[in-house]
Design an enzyme around this catalytic site. Structure first.
Site, PDB file in Angstrom:
ATOM      1  CG  HIS A  60      -0.385   0.312   2.139  1.00  0.00           C
ATOM      2  ND1 HIS A  60       0.239  -0.557   3.180  1.00  0.00           N
ATOM      3  CD2 HIS A  60      -0.547   0.794   3.662  1.00  0.00           C
ATOM      4  CE1 HIS A  60       0.948  -0.321   4.618  1.00  0.00           C
ATOM      5  NE2 HIS A  60       0.580   0.275   4.231  1.00  0.00           N
ATOM      6  CG  HIS A  62      -0.058   4.488   4.696  1.00  0.00           C
ATOM      7  ND1 HIS A  62      -0.768   3.675   5.387  1.00  0.00           N
ATOM      8  CD2 HIS A  62      -1.329   5.479   4.462  1.00  0.00           C
ATOM      9  CE1 HIS A  62      -2.000   4.166   5.778  1.00  0.00           C
ATOM     10  NE2 HIS A  62      -2.122   5.263   4.468  1.00  0.00           N
ATOM     11  CG  ASP A  64       5.234   2.584   7.386  1.00  0.00           C
ATOM     12  OD1 ASP A  64       4.052   3.175   6.003  1.00  0.00           O
ATOM     13  OD2 ASP A  64       4.481   1.622   8.166  1.00  0.00           O
ATOM     14  CG  HIS A  65       4.080  -0.342   4.150  1.00  0.00           C
ATOM     15  ND1 HIS A  65       4.535  -1.858   4.710  1.00  0.00           N
ATOM     16  CD2 HIS A  65       3.669   0.162   5.365  1.00  0.00           C
ATOM     17  CE1 HIS A  65       3.934  -2.228   6.265  1.00  0.00           C
ATOM     18  NE2 HIS A  65       3.061  -0.471   6.647  1.00  0.00           N
ATOM     19  CG  HIS A 140      -3.764   0.080   6.898  1.00  0.00           C
ATOM     20  ND1 HIS A 140      -3.587   0.121   8.029  1.00  0.00           N
ATOM     21  CD2 HIS A 140      -2.892   0.638   5.757  1.00  0.00           C
ATOM     22  CE1 HIS A 140      -2.555   1.002   8.046  1.00  0.00           C
ATOM     23  NE2 HIS A 140      -2.211   1.422   7.272  1.00  0.00           N
ATOM     24  CG  ASP A 210       0.691  -1.914   7.425  1.00  0.00           C
ATOM     25  OD1 ASP A 210       1.380  -2.608   7.109  1.00  0.00           O
ATOM     26  OD2 ASP A 210       1.293  -0.740   7.818  1.00  0.00           O
ATOM     27  CG  HIS A 268       3.644  -3.148  11.128  1.00  0.00           C
ATOM     28  ND1 HIS A 268       2.496  -2.121  10.964  1.00  0.00           N
ATOM     29  CD2 HIS A 268       4.125  -1.717   9.017  1.00  0.00           C
ATOM     30  CE1 HIS A 268       2.055  -0.833  10.799  1.00  0.00           C
ATOM     31  NE2 HIS A 268       3.438  -0.959   9.365  1.00  0.00           N
TER      32      HIS A 268
END
Length: 301
Positions: A60, A62, A64-65, A140, A210, A268
Site C-alpha cells: 500500500h 503509506h 513506511d512501505h 487498512h 497492514d 510491524h
C-alpha cells in the site's frame, strides 16, 4: 524457501529499526516485498544480490512501505541494469514513481513495468512455471493488499534403480519426471509410481501487512506454511487498533490458528515497546508456533 527481514517496524525509521521490507527467495526467484525507506541500504548491509530482484510487490501507499522504492529504482539505473523490473502495487504507484523520475530527469536504463491493482477480490498477479503470487485483500486506511506466494509442484524424482532395471532409455527420463507412464518394447506399461518418488512438498508464504483484524483473509491463506502478519500493538493497547486499522499480536495469532498456518511470524511493531519479545509471548498463548521478525533476521524453511 528463504525469508530475509530487511525491516519490520511501524511508522518512521530510527537508528536501530527499519520500516517494512522483506526479501523472499523461492524456487530460485528473489521477490522484494514492500520497500520502506532505507531498503537498498539494508540489502547492501546484508550482502544480498539485489540485482537478482526482478519483481517488487508493494502492499500500500503509506511511506513506511514504499518510500525506498524510488531510491532502489534509481540505484539500479546507476549500476547499469538492463534486466526488466516489474512493480506490483496499488493504483497510483506508477504516477508517483514516474513523477519523481521525470522531475529529476533520471530515466531508467532498463524497462520498468507497473502492474497497478484495484480489485477488492483476491487475484493472481504473477505466475510462471514455478511460482504463483495472489493478492490478499486487507482492511487498512488506504487500499491495501497482502500477497500469497505459492510454489508449484516440481518434477518427480527418478527411482534410478527401477528405471535401470527396466532398461528405459535416457530419452524418456523427462517424460517420467513429469509423471508419464512408460510402455516397454514388449508392450508392458510401467506406471509412473514404480519409476519415481514424490517431489518435495510445495511451500507457501503469506505476507499480511497492514490490516485491522479480519477473518475474511482466512480462506485465502488456509493451510499456508508460513504466515507473516502485522502485530503493531500488544493486547494492552487494543483500543488503538480500530482507529489506526492495525492488529495486536494476539489477533495475528488468532488468524494463524483459524487458517491452520504452519508457522506465524510477527512484525510491524510499534516502537513504543521496550521489547519485541513480548509480542511472541502474547501470540503463543493462542498459537504456539509463533516467532518474531527483526531487522536482518533470516528464516530458512
Amino acid at each position: 524457501m528463504t525469508l530475509t527481514i530487511l525491516g519490520c517496524y511501524a511508522a518512521t525509521p530510527r537508528t536501530m529499526t527499519n520500516p517494512t521490507a522483506q526479501l523472499l527467495e523461492m524456487k530460485g526467484r528473489m521477490f522484494l516485498i514492500d520497500c520502506g525507506e532505507g531498503t537498498q541500504v539494508q540489502l547492501r548491509k546484508h550482502k544480498l544480490k539485489f540485482s537478482r530482484i526482478n519483481h517488487i510487490f508493494i502492499s500500500h501507499l503509506h511511506g513506511d512501505h514504499f518510500y525506498g522504492l524510488i531510491g532502489l529504482i534509481s540505484t539500479f539505473a546507476l549500476l547499469g541494469r538492463k534486466t526488466d523490473l516489474h512493480v506490483y502495487g496499488p493504483k497510483g504507484i506508477k504516477e508517483i514513481t514516474l513523477l519523481q523520475l521525470k522531475l529529476s530527469n533520471s530515466w531508467t536504463s532498463y524497462n520498468l513495468y507497473f502492474h497497478e491493482l484495484e480489485s477488492e477480490e483476491s487475484v493472481v498477479v504473477f505466475e510462471d512455471d514455478k511460482v504463483r503470487v495472489t493478492t490478499i485483500p486487507l482492511r487498512h486506511r488506504v487500499y491495501t493488499n497482502g500477497y500469497l506466494f505459492e510454489e508449484k509442484a516440481g518434477e518427480r524424482k527418478l527411482n534410478i534403480e527401477a528405471v535401470e532395471n527396466y532398461e528405459i532409455d535416457l530419452c524418456y527420463y523427462r517424460k517420467i519426471k513429469w509423471g508419464g507412464d512408460i510402455t516397454l518394447d514388449d508392450g508392458r506399461t510401467i506406471p509412473n509410481e514404480e519409476l519415481t518418488f514424490d517431489p518435495l512438498p510445495a511451500k507457501s508464504y503469506a505476507f499480511c501487512s497492514d490490516t485491522v483484524y479480519t477473518e475474511a483473509i482466512v480462506p485465502i491463506i488456509k493451510n499456508v506454511d508460513v504466515l507473516y502478519h502485522e502485530s503493531t500493538f500488544l493486547e494492552s493497547e487494543v483500543q488503538y487498533c480500530e482507529k489506526t486499522m492495525h492488529c495486536t499480536a494476539m489477533q495475528a495469532a488468532t488468524i494463524a490458528k483459524k487458517a491452520n498456518a504452519g508457522q506465524l511470524i510477527l512484525g510491524h511493531f510499534s516502537t513504543r515497546y521496550d521489547s519485541i519479545e513480548r509480542f511472541k509471548t502474547e501470540a503463543r498463548t493462542i498459537f504456539e508456533n509463533s516467532e518474531i521478525a527483526d531487522d536482518g533476521k533470516v528464516f530458512e524453511f
